[in-house]
Write a protein that holds these residues in place. Structure first.
Motif, PDB file in Angstrom:
ATOM      1  N   LEU A  58       0.832  -1.215   0.000  1.00 31.16           N
ATOM      2  CA  LEU A  58       0.000   0.000   0.000  1.00 31.16           C
ATOM      3  C   LEU A  58       0.863   1.260   0.000  1.00 31.16           C
ATOM      4  O   LEU A  58       0.536   2.240  -0.682  1.00 31.16           O
ATOM      5  CB  LEU A  58      -0.932   0.007   1.210  1.00 31.16           C
ATOM      6  CG  LEU A  58      -2.159  -0.897   1.117  1.00 31.16           C
ATOM      7  CD1 LEU A  58      -2.888  -0.952   2.457  1.00 31.16           C
ATOM      8  CD2 LEU A  58      -3.110  -0.407   0.022  1.00 31.16           C
ATOM      9  N   ARG A  59       1.950   1.234   0.766  1.00 34.26           N
ATOM     10  CA  ARG A  59       2.836   2.407   0.772  1.00 34.26           C
ATOM     11  C   ARG A  59       3.427   2.639  -0.602  1.00 34.26           C
ATOM     12  O   ARG A  59       3.589   3.791  -1.036  1.00 34.26           O
ATOM     13  CB  ARG A  59       3.938   2.220   1.819  1.00 34.26           C
ATOM     14  CG  ARG A  59       3.451   2.403   3.257  1.00 34.26           C
ATOM     15  CD  ARG A  59       4.610   2.480   4.230  1.00 34.26           C
ATOM     16  NE  ARG A  59       5.291   1.201   4.391  1.00 34.26           N
ATOM     17  CZ  ARG A  59       4.944   0.277   5.272  1.00 34.26           C
ATOM     18  NH1 ARG A  59       3.906   0.478   6.066  1.00 34.26           N
ATOM     19  NH2 ARG A  59       5.624  -0.851   5.369  1.00 34.26           N
ATOM     20  N   ARG A  60       3.757   1.564  -1.312  1.00 37.03           N
ATOM     21  CA  ARG A  60       4.282   1.725  -2.677  1.00 37.03           C
ATOM     22  C   ARG A  60       3.204   2.242  -3.622  1.00 37.03           C
ATOM     23  O   ARG A  60       3.454   3.124  -4.452  1.00 37.03           O
ATOM     24  CB  ARG A  60       4.833   0.391  -3.176  1.00 37.03           C
ATOM     25  CG  ARG A  60       6.128  -0.028  -2.500  1.00 37.03           C
ATOM     26  CD  ARG A  60       6.436  -1.496  -2.750  1.00 37.03           C
ATOM     27  NE  ARG A  60       6.581  -1.793  -4.175  1.00 37.03           N
ATOM     28  CZ  ARG A  60       6.599  -3.033  -4.674  1.00 37.03           C
ATOM     29  NH1 ARG A  60       6.457  -4.076  -3.855  1.00 37.03           N
ATOM     30  NH2 ARG A  60       6.742  -3.223  -5.963  1.00 37.03           N
ATOM     31  N   VAL A  61       1.994   1.707  -3.501  1.00 34.45           N
ATOM     32  CA  VAL A  61       0.895   2.135  -4.364  1.00 34.45           C
ATOM     33  C   VAL A  61       0.603   3.623  -4.186  1.00 34.45           C
ATOM     34  O   VAL A  61       0.262   4.325  -5.150  1.00 34.45           O
ATOM     35  CB  VAL A  61      -0.373   1.307  -4.068  1.00 34.45           C
ATOM     36  CG1 VAL A  61      -1.595   1.905  -4.755  1.00 34.45           C
ATOM     37  CG2 VAL A  61      -0.179  -0.140  -4.507  1.00 34.45           C
ATOM     38  N   ARG A  62       0.743   4.119  -2.965  1.00 39.72           N
ATOM     39  CA  ARG A  62       0.408   5.514  -2.658  1.00 39.72           C
ATOM     40  C   ARG A  62       1.568   6.471  -2.869  1.00 39.72           C
ATOM     41  O   ARG A  62       1.524   7.624  -2.452  1.00 39.72           O
ATOM     42  CB  ARG A  62      -0.083   5.591  -1.212  1.00 39.72           C
ATOM     43  CG  ARG A  62      -1.429   4.899  -1.017  1.00 39.72           C
ATOM     44  CD  ARG A  62      -1.758   4.668   0.437  1.00 39.72           C
ATOM     45  NE  ARG A  62      -3.079   4.053   0.573  1.00 39.72           N
ATOM     46  CZ  ARG A  62      -3.508   3.427   1.666  1.00 39.72           C
ATOM     47  NH1 ARG A  62      -2.705   3.326   2.734  1.00 39.72           N
ATOM     48  NH2 ARG A  62      -4.712   2.888   1.703  1.00 39.72           N
ATOM     49  N   ARG A  63       2.607   6.002  -3.538  1.00 39.00           N
ATOM     50  CA  ARG A  63       3.768   6.843  -3.809  1.00 39.00           C
ATOM     51  C   ARG A  63       3.364   8.102  -4.572  1.00 39.00           C
ATOM     52  O   ARG A  63       2.483   8.077  -5.429  1.00 39.00           O
ATOM     53  CB  ARG A  63       4.787   6.034  -4.621  1.00 39.00           C
ATOM     54  CG  ARG A  63       6.053   6.762  -4.975  1.00 39.00           C
ATOM     55  CD  ARG A  63       7.064   5.786  -5.533  1.00 39.00           C
ATOM     56  NE  ARG A  63       7.543   4.884  -4.500  1.00 39.00           N
ATOM     57  CZ  ARG A  63       7.885   3.615  -4.722  1.00 39.00           C
ATOM     58  NH1 ARG A  63       7.766   3.101  -5.926  1.00 39.00           N
ATOM     59  NH2 ARG A  63       8.330   2.860  -3.736  1.00 39.00           N
ATOM     60  N   HIS A  64       4.042   9.190  -4.250  1.00 34.05           N
ATOM     61  CA  HIS A  64       3.748  10.479  -4.899  1.00 34.05           C
ATOM     62  C   HIS A  64       3.974  10.388  -6.399  1.00 34.05           C
ATOM     63  O   HIS A  64       4.965   9.814  -6.865  1.00 34.05           O
ATOM     64  CB  HIS A  64       4.634  11.574  -4.309  1.00 34.05           C
ATOM     65  CG  HIS A  64       4.521  12.879  -5.028  1.00 34.05           C
ATOM     66  ND1 HIS A  64       3.361  13.634  -5.041  1.00 34.05           N
ATOM     67  CD2 HIS A  64       5.420  13.554  -5.796  1.00 34.05           C
ATOM     68  CE1 HIS A  64       3.558  14.720  -5.765  1.00 34.05           C
ATOM     69  NE2 HIS A  64       4.792  14.696  -6.238  1.00 34.05           N
ATOM     70  N   LEU A  65       3.050  10.958  -7.155  1.00 35.57           N
ATOM     71  CA  LEU A  65       3.141  10.994  -8.618  1.00 35.57           C
ATOM     72  C   LEU A  65       3.206  12.448  -9.064  1.00 35.57           C
ATOM     73  O   LEU A  65       2.226  13.186  -8.937  1.00 35.57           O
ATOM     74  CB  LEU A  65       1.924  10.292  -9.236  1.00 35.57           C
ATOM     75  CG  LEU A  65       1.801  10.317 -10.765  1.00 35.57           C
ATOM     76  CD1 LEU A  65       3.034   9.714 -11.418  1.00 35.57           C
ATOM     77  CD2 LEU A  65       0.544   9.558 -11.200  1.00 35.57           C
ATOM     78  N   PRO A  66       4.353  12.895  -9.565  1.00 30.53           N
ATOM     79  CA  PRO A  66       4.524  14.307  -9.916  1.00 30.53           C
ATOM     80  C   PRO A  66       3.766  14.768 -11.154  1.00 30.53           C
ATOM     81  O   PRO A  66       3.522  15.956 -11.334  1.00 30.53           O
ATOM     82  CB  PRO A  66       6.038  14.438 -10.120  1.00 30.53           C
ATOM     83  CG  PRO A  66       6.489  13.056 -10.495  1.00 30.53           C
ATOM     84  CD  PRO A  66       5.590  12.117  -9.750  1.00 30.53           C
ATOM     85  N   GLY A  67       3.375  13.853 -12.034  1.00 28.10           N
ATOM     86  CA  GLY A  67       2.660  14.237 -13.255  1.00 28.10           C
ATOM     87  C   GLY A  67       1.768  13.100 -13.709  1.00 28.10           C
ATOM     88  O   GLY A  67       1.491  12.176 -12.957  1.00 28.10           O
TER      89      GLY A  67
END
Length: 311
Positions: A58-67
Motif C-alpha cells: 500500500l505504501r508503494r501504491v500511494r507513492r507520490h506521482l509528480p505528473g
C-alpha cells in the motif's frame, strides 16, 4: 569545524522519521485486532507478516506521482483477461490513491471495459473526440465518462464501423486532454498490435503490462507479443514490462513455474492472478466481491506500476 557543522545542518534535517520514535503498526485483522480493540489500544501485538506485507504494498501504491502516468495493457491474444486486468488495476489504483484515475477502452472491436465496470456505454470516446475543443475542465470531461467506484471510465465506440476510424492521432489527442485532468491513465488496448491506435498507445505508455495465461496458447501468445514489440523497436519497454498471468485456466500438465521463469527472464516482473469465481463470471466487477488473494495480486501489480512514478 563547529562552524562547518552548523552550516551543514538545517531545519530540513528534522523530519518525522528522525523525531518520532518507531511505533508498532495497528493491526486491522484477526486476533491481533481483537486484542488491540479489547485493550483500548493499550496492548498492541503488532501486525502479522501478511498484513505487514500488504501495508508495504500500500505504501508503494500511494507513492507520490509528480505528473500524469500512462499505463498500456496489451496482448496479442483475446480472451486471456486483458480487459479484466485493465478494469481491476484501475479499481485498485482508484481505491487506494487520492488522485484521479481513468480507464480508457481503446479496443477497435466494440470493447467491453465499460460493460465490466459501470455498464454505461451510451457515451463513448467518439463523442469526446467530436467535442475536444470544448473540454476545458474536469466537469466537461465527466460528460463523456462513467463512474465505477472512484474510477472514471471512457467507453469505446460500440459501432465497429466507427471504431475502426479511431487512429493514432485521435488516441493521442484524447490522451493529451486526459493528461490535463487525470494522474493515471490506463488504456485497455485491442489485440491488433498493428492497429494505428496501438502505435499511439505504445508511444505514450510510461508502463507496459502484457497479459497472458499459464497455458500453451496463452503463454505462447504473450511471449510472441514480446517478440513483436522487440522487433518493432520497443525492446526497452519490454525489459521494463510487467507480465500478468491470469490463472483461471490451469492444468497439472503445465509447468507453471517454468512459464513464470520464462517471463521473469524477459521482463521486469511477473504477477500471477489466481482463479476467482467473481472474475470468471464475465460480469460487472466489484473489488469487494473478489477473494483476498486476487485483491493482493492486483495490489502487487499496482505497486509495481507505482514503482515507476518517479522514473
Amino acid at each position: 569545524m563547529t562552524m562547518d557543522r552548523e552550516r551543514s545542518v538545517s531545519a530540513a534535517d528534522l523530519t518525522d522519521d528522525v523525531i518520532l520514535r518507531p511505533r508498532a503498526e495497528r493491526p486491522t485483522t484477526g486476533w491481533r485486532q481483537a486484542v488491540y480493540t479489547a485493550s483500548g489500544g493499550k496492548i498492541n501485538p503488532g501486525v502479522s507478516e501478511e498484513e505487514a506485507a500488504r501495508n508495504a504494498l500500500l505504501r508503494r501504491v500511494r507513492r507520490h506521482l509528480p505528473g500524469a502516468h500512462q499505463v498500456a495493457i496489451s496482448s496479442l491474444k483475446g480472451g486471456v483477461g486483458k480487459t479484466t486486468v485493465s478494469a481491476v488495476l484501475g479499481l485498485t489504483l482508484a481505491e487506494h490513491r487520492g488522485d484521479r484515475v481513468v480507464a480508457v477502452d481503446a479496443n477497435p472491436d466494440a470493447g467491453t471495459l465499460a460493460d465490466r465496470l459501470s455498464g454505461e456505454t451510451g457515451v463513448t470516446v467518439r463523442q469526446m473526440l467530436d467535442n475536444l475543443g470544448t473540454i476545458d475542465s474536469m466537469t466537461a470531461v465527466s460528460h463523456y465518462t462513467s463512474l465505477a467506484g472512484r474510477l472514471q471510465v471512457l467507453a469505446s465506440e460500440q459501432d465497429p464501423a466507427m471504431s475502426e476510424a479511431f487512429n493514432r492521432a485521435e488516441y493521442e489527442a484524447i490522451c493529451a486532454v486526459l493528461a490535463r485532468f487525470y494522474n493515471i491513465i490506463i488504456t485497455d488496448s485491442g489485440t491488433g498490435l498493428v492497429h494505428s491506435a496501438m502505435e499511439g498507445t505504445l508511444a505514450l505508455a510510461d508502463s507496459l503490462v502484457v497479459v497472458g495465461s499459464p497455458t500453451v496458447d496463452g503463454a505462447s501468445r504473450a511471449s510472441k507479443t514480446l517478440d513483436w514489440l522487440v522487433a518493432h523497436e520497443y525492446a526497452e519497454q519490454v525489459a521494463d514490462a510487467i507480465v500478468v498471468l491470469c490463472c483461471d485456466r490451469v492444468s497439472p500438465e503445465i509447468d507453471q513455474d517454468r512459464v513464470k521463469a520464462h517471463f521473469e527472464s524477459r521482463c521486469r516482473a511477473v504477477v500471477e492472478v489466481p482463479y476467482d469465481a467473481h472474475l470468471a463470471t464475465g460480469g460487472r466487477l466489484d473489488l469487494g466481491a473478489m477473494r483476498e488473494p486476487t485483491k493482493l495480486a492486483f495490489l502487487e501489480l499496482a505497486a509495481l506500476i507505482a514503482d515507476r512514478f518517479n522514473a
